[in-house]
Write a protein that holds these residues in place. Structure first.
Motif, PDB file in Angstrom:
ATOM      1  N   ILE A 183      40.588  49.830  26.081  1.00 11.99           N
ATOM      2  CA  ILE A 183      39.357  49.220  26.582  1.00 11.99           C
ATOM      3  C   ILE A 183      39.533  48.756  28.029  1.00 11.99           C
ATOM      4  O   ILE A 183      38.550  48.382  28.682  1.00 11.99           O
ATOM      5  CB  ILE A 183      38.894  48.048  25.689  1.00 11.99           C
ATOM      6  N   ASN A 184      40.771  48.794  28.519  1.00 10.70           N
ATOM      7  CA  ASN A 184      41.040  48.494  29.924  1.00 10.70           C
ATOM      8  C   ASN A 184      42.420  49.027  30.269  1.00 10.70           C
ATOM      9  O   ASN A 184      43.366  48.839  29.497  1.00 10.70           O
ATOM     10  CB  ASN A 184      40.971  46.987  30.180  1.00 10.70           C
ATOM     11  N   LEU A 238      49.914  41.952  35.419  1.00 13.47           N
ATOM     12  CA  LEU A 238      48.619  41.449  34.977  1.00 13.47           C
ATOM     13  C   LEU A 238      47.895  40.730  36.108  1.00 13.47           C
ATOM     14  O   LEU A 238      46.697  40.938  36.330  1.00 13.47           O
ATOM     15  CB  LEU A 238      48.797  40.516  33.779  1.00 13.47           C
ATOM     16  N   ARG A 239      48.622  39.903  36.838  1.00 16.23           N
ATOM     17  CA  ARG A 239      47.995  39.170  37.944  1.00 16.23           C
ATOM     18  C   ARG A 239      47.496  40.102  39.042  1.00 16.23           C
ATOM     19  O   ARG A 239      46.579  39.755  39.788  1.00 16.23           O
ATOM     20  CB  ARG A 239      48.985  38.168  38.538  1.00 16.23           C
ATOM     21  N   SER A 240      48.103  41.277  39.152  1.00 10.86           N
ATOM     22  CA  SER A 240      47.710  42.240  40.183  1.00 10.86           C
ATOM     23  C   SER A 240      46.511  43.090  39.767  1.00 10.86           C
ATOM     24  O   SER A 240      45.943  43.802  40.599  1.00 10.86           O
ATOM     25  CB  SER A 240      48.893  43.174  40.508  1.00 10.86           C
ATOM     26  N   PHE A 249      41.405  43.313  36.153  1.00  8.20           N
ATOM     27  CA  PHE A 249      41.019  42.564  34.959  1.00  8.20           C
ATOM     28  C   PHE A 249      41.282  41.079  35.129  1.00  8.20           C
ATOM     29  O   PHE A 249      40.462  40.241  34.725  1.00  8.20           O
ATOM     30  CB  PHE A 249      41.785  43.088  33.734  1.00  8.20           C
ATOM     31  N   PHE A 250      42.415  40.730  35.746  1.00  4.94           N
ATOM     32  CA  PHE A 250      42.788  39.321  35.887  1.00  4.94           C
ATOM     33  C   PHE A 250      41.785  38.575  36.757  1.00  4.94           C
ATOM     34  O   PHE A 250      41.547  37.379  36.556  1.00  4.94           O
ATOM     35  CB  PHE A 250      44.193  39.194  36.477  1.00  4.94           C
ATOM     36  N   GLU A 270      34.881  36.070  32.776  1.00  5.66           N
ATOM     37  CA  GLU A 270      33.599  36.697  32.450  1.00  5.66           C
ATOM     38  C   GLU A 270      33.763  37.742  31.352  1.00  5.66           C
ATOM     39  O   GLU A 270      32.910  37.861  30.459  1.00  5.66           O
ATOM     40  CB  GLU A 270      33.022  37.361  33.702  1.00  5.66           C
ATOM     41  N   MET A 271      34.871  38.484  31.380  1.00  9.29           N
ATOM     42  CA  MET A 271      35.067  39.560  30.412  1.00  9.29           C
ATOM     43  C   MET A 271      35.444  39.033  29.024  1.00  9.29           C
ATOM     44  O   MET A 271      34.997  39.554  28.010  1.00  9.29           O
ATOM     45  CB  MET A 271      36.139  40.529  30.927  1.00  9.29           C
TER      46      MET A 271
END
Length: 207
Positions: A89-90, A105-107, A110-111, A116-117
């Motif tokens: 899904i991502n 993850l921080r890069s 999505f982060f 909102e997601m």
């Protein structure tokens, strides 16, 4: 490995159609996924499982040493979030293999949009995300020898739920065996190949 112009054009077209293959759940889709994860793990409110995966490559000519991972081979990282069915899904990829999964993850885009997601929901993650500022990830407790039975049971629940993401990576690498060792040095091409494999992974099985 030299890739023909036709294949490169196809990869480029696929990269522009990502949203048609990998999309974030909305509304009732989140509720259905949360119910599925609760059935599997007993944990409430989880709509996905997140993990990172190394894709082996040849040493890039520019800053090649950055791609040497802790297992002593060159790779780029693929971050995947899957639903209870093991569908992506991502996805986010292209970061050098030496980078820690928390930094990966921080890069990721999505982060920047996780509040909102995710909304009220969370993801299941492994120990790589422990102690980080990721309030949207349910992580196991580190076993320092003082865990209670309740802690151990919760860790088992998380492990049962997040097995879906490891299985998704495994199935994708079995189906698209080239992902086990990409003989490419152009990172742009490597990223397109990895994303194409993720998109094709999500296609429904033919009857």
């Amino acid at each position: 490995m030299v890739i023909s112009t036709t294949i490169l054009q196809l990869l480029t077209i696929m990269s522009t159609l990502g949203r048609a293959f990998v999309s974030w759940p909305i509304g009732c889709e989140k509720r259905v996924s949360a119910t599925s994860f609760q059935h599997t793990s007993g944990l409430e409110g989880a709509i996905g499982a997140i993990d990172g995966c190394h894709i082996r490559i040849q040493r890039p000519p520019v800053r090649g040493g950055d791609y040497m991972n802790r297992k002593s081979y060159y790779s780029v990282l693929l971050q995947g979030i899957v639903n209870a069915e093991g569908r992506f899904i991502n996805v986010f990829t292209g970061i050098p293999g030496r980078v820690h999964e928390a930094r990966l993850l921080r890069s990721s885009p999505f982060f920047q949009e996780w509040q909102e997601m995710m909304g009220e929901y969370r993801l299941l993650g492994d120990s790589a995300y422990i102690g980080q500022t990721f309030p949207f990830i349910i992580t196991p407790r580190r076993d320092s020898g003082a865990l209670t039975n309740a802690d151990l049971l919760r860790n088992d629940d998380i492990s049962r739920g997040r097995v879906t993401v490891g299985q998704a990576f495994g199935r994708m690498k079995c189906k698209w065996r080239r992902l086990r060792d990409l003989p490419n040095t152009c990172i742009v091409t490597v990223v397109k190949i990895i994303l194409a494999a993720c998109y094709l992974h999500n296609l429904p099985k033919m009857p």
